[in-house]
Design an enzyme around this catalytic site. Structure first.
Site, PDB file in Angstrom:
ATOM      1  CB  CYS A 199       2.871   0.752  -6.361  1.00 27.98           C
ATOM      2  SG  CYS A 199       3.003  -0.795  -6.492  1.00 27.98           S
ATOM      3  CD  GLU A 232       6.716  -3.589  -3.260  1.00 32.91           C
ATOM      4  OE1 GLU A 232       7.668  -2.634  -3.515  1.00 32.91           O
ATOM      5  OE2 GLU A 232       7.444  -4.734  -3.227  1.00 32.91           O
ATOM      6  N   GLY A 274       0.824  -1.215  -0.061  1.00 30.80           N
ATOM      7  CA  GLY A 274       0.028   0.142  -0.162  1.00 30.80           C
ATOM      8  C   GLY A 274       0.874   1.147  -0.048  1.00 30.80           C
ATOM      9  CB  THR A 305       1.493   7.741   4.434  1.00 31.78           C
ATOM     10  OG1 THR A 305       1.921   8.307   3.242  1.00 31.78           O
ATOM     11  CG2 THR A 305       1.240   8.861   5.618  1.00 31.78           C
TER      12      THR A 305
HETATM   13  C1  UN1 Z   1       1.058  -2.583  -6.799  1.00 27.41           C
HETATM   14  O1  UN1 Z   1       0.303  -1.854  -7.624  1.00 27.41           O
HETATM   15  O2  UN1 Z   1       0.718  -2.654  -5.525  1.00 27.41           O
HETATM   16  O3  UN1 Z   1       3.798  -5.273 -11.858  1.00 27.41           O
HETATM   17  C2  UN1 Z   1       1.974  -3.579  -7.545  1.00 27.41           C
HETATM   18  C3  UN1 Z   1       2.930  -4.919 -11.724  1.00 27.41           C
HETATM   19  C4  UN1 Z   1       2.151  -5.249 -10.929  1.00 27.41           C
HETATM   20  C5  UN1 Z   1       2.507  -4.732  -9.736  1.00 27.41           C
HETATM   21  C6  UN1 Z   1       1.542  -4.070  -8.921  1.00 27.41           C
HETATM   22  N1  UN1 Z   1       2.145  -6.728 -10.565  1.00 27.41           N
HETATM   23  O4  UN1 Z   1       2.654  -3.884 -12.624  1.00 27.41           O
END
Ligand code: UN1
Length: 541
Positions: A341, A307, A283, A286
């Site tokens: 992310c 992560e 997530g 923060t």
């Molecule tokens: C995320 O958004 O927390 O490689 C990770 C990728 C995804 C990872 C997302 N499997 O784009």
């Protein structure tokens, strides 16, 4: 004979290669109808294999159109404590099962997920607004994690090993470092599960990341209290499907407990409870850092596998293949509305091709169909909710005030009750906050560069280090990128995406710097050891 190999589920690819694309779409369309029949029901939490329904509830609605998906329990701290106790009670016998039995069960779980994959994918699209390709790809990723980790456990023989020291012909009267012994010493080095793991999952990959983190914990002998995203952004029904799949695969009661409710109460309880030995979390930075500070500050230190976001750059050199770069950057920035992310949110383009690149990128962005992601030709669905829309609006305003909006920036009227926005391209100065802060919306900032080394410096100039991409056919530039880029997951000349879409068994997905703790990735051979403590047990004959 157990199969000691790993291969990807790759659903869409298989249908496509067999010329059965239509069948893929009709399976998904039927699953959408089937999923809708389940909507509107009331669901409990599951503690020690038993359904619990008491107290207040939360209503989950689809970001696509506000349709009610179901009602779920708003569990409180007391219920979280009960779930932790159930996980603790199940811990002893679960950790005593052999690694081979656990690997077998999780391979079975992969088959169970595979059997239900279209149903889970359809629910996933409803829950967080992903396109069907993204959803099926995500469920595939969950299946891949299950098979990959099962395989890793087997090929590493449960991560146990033996060492020994032969007896010496001489013997000394008193010990010292390295002293010879006249007796043989044998040592068993094994990996022992921590106990109970709290698994706190995000809305954007509620199937694959939840399954990956949970199976990592369980396959190594820990038990789990799992909390899907349950407040602003809700993905509780896919969470329940995960519970049902694990149950169907024969994971014993109490090993995987499912609770829904606010992070401020039940997430917090997982963080501070002394019986929770570890937290797996994906997530925001923060929240991730906040959990660690809280746990350590409350004298409840535990293992953290965390992560935490990114602000991922792509570099487009004058030696790039233009089409690859345009498709790769647009997919990475705007796929699933940039709510990954791993999304690309900064692109550094060589000055000599900047204008051409921007105009092609705009053309590509304009071509993406925005609307109901359940329709097969829609690439961009809704934002997850009101807060994401507020972030988008605010960022667009700030870009207008301090720089330029080159494309997009507006809400799109689809006739649906949801937040649909244009993929957006902006240009601001490199010291602008918009170049540094993770936004989690489809906004891409473009910047020109003259020297390749400057592009690398800019790419590395922020606190995150998750993913990065390069488009260049120049060997020197490729070598420079390989040796200097500060990102755990980097891609060069990838036509499908500049920074997103890691594939289990092919890449590992890992953040550097402010993007993760520990520097070990998911879908990696170093992932499972993080869920265990090493123990050296020496026996002198
Ligand atoms: C995320 O958004 O927390 O490689 C990770 C990728 C995804 C990872 C997302 N499997 O784009």
């Amino acid at each position: 004979m157990a199969k000691h190999t790993f291969s990807n589920e790759s659903t869409f690819r298989k249908f496509l290669e067999q010329g059965k694309e239509d069948e893929f779409h009709s399976l998904f369309d039927n699953a959408v109808q089937e999923a809708r029949r389940e909507f509107g029901k009331a669901h409990g939490i599951y503690i020690g294999g038993k359904e619990v329904r008491e107290g207040s509830t939360i209503t989950e609605k689809s970001p696509i159109n506000g349709e009610i998906i179901g009602t779920f329990q708003r569990a409180n701290r007391e219920q979280a404590k009960k779930a932790i106790k159930a996980a603790k009670d199940a811990s002893h016998s679960w950790s005593a099962t052999s690694y081979k039995d656990r690997a077998r069960m999780f391979n079975k779980a992969a088959d169970t997920f595979s059997k239900h994959k279209f149903n889970i994918s359809a629910i996933l699209s409803y829950e967080n607004g992903k396109s069907r390709y993204e959803s099926v790809g995500e469920v595939d990723e969950a299946i891949d994690f299950l098979r990959y980790y099962s395989n890793e456990l087997i090929i590493n023989k449960g991560f146990a090993r033996k060492t020994m020291m032969e007896e010496s012909k001489s013997k000394v009267g008193a010990g010292f470092q390295g002293a010879p012994s006249a007796r043989k010493e044998s040592v068993t080095i094994r990996m022992v599960p921590y106990g109970v793991f709290g698994v706190i999952a995000p809305f954007n990959f509620p199937v694959s990341i939840s399954t990956g983190m949970s199976s990592g914990a369980m396959i190594t002998g820990n038990t789990v209290v799992f909390k899907p995203s349950s407040t602003d952004n809700m993905t509780m029904l896919t969470g329940l499907k995960i519970y049902e799949c694990f149950k169907e695969a024969g994971i014993p009661d109490g090993v995987f407990n499912y609770i829904t409710g606010p992070g401020s109460e039940i997430g917090d309880e997982l963080v501070v409870n002394k019986d929770v030995a570890g937290i797996a979390f994906t997530g925001s930075r923060t929240i991730g850092l906040g959990m660690m500070v809280k746990a350590y500050g409350a004298n409840t230190p535990k293992a953290f596998i965390v992560e935490m976001g990114g602000k991922n750059p792509a570099i487009v050199s004058r030696y790039a293949d233009m089409d690859d770069a345009v498709t790769g950057v647009a997919s990475a920035a705007f796929g699933f509305d940039g709510q990954k992310c791993s999304a690309c949110s900064r692109v550094y383009v060589h000055e000599s091709i900047k204008e051409q690149f921007i105009s092609k990128l705009i053309e590509k962005a304009r071509g993406f169909k925005i609307g109901n992601p359940l329709e097969k030709d829609v690439y961009i669905g809704p934002l997850i909710g009101e807060k994401a829309y507020a972030t988008y609006k605010d960022a667009v305003e700030r870009a207008k005030a301090s720089g330029r909006v080159l494309y997009g920036g507006k809400i799109v009227n689809t006739g649906l009750n949801g937040y649909y926005v244009e993929p957006t391209i902006i240009e601001v100065r490199s010291d602008n906050e918009l170049m540094k802060k993770e936004l989690f919306v489809p906004i891409l900032a473009v910047q020109g560069y003259k020297e390749f080394a400057d592009a690398i410096t800019e790419a590395n100039s922020i606190e995150y280090g998750l993913t990065a991409g390069l488009y260049s056919k120049n060997t020197k530039e490729i070598r420079a990128f390989e040796s200097a880029i500060e990102a755990g997951t980097a891609y060069i000349n990838r036509d499908t995406s500049a920074t997103t879409g890691a594939i289990v068994g092919l890449h590992t997905f890992v953040g550097w710097k402010g993007s993760s703790i520990g520097g070990k990735g998911s879908g990696s051979k170093y992932y499972l050891p993080q869920f265990m403590r090493e123990q050296s047990m020496s026996l002198t004959k």
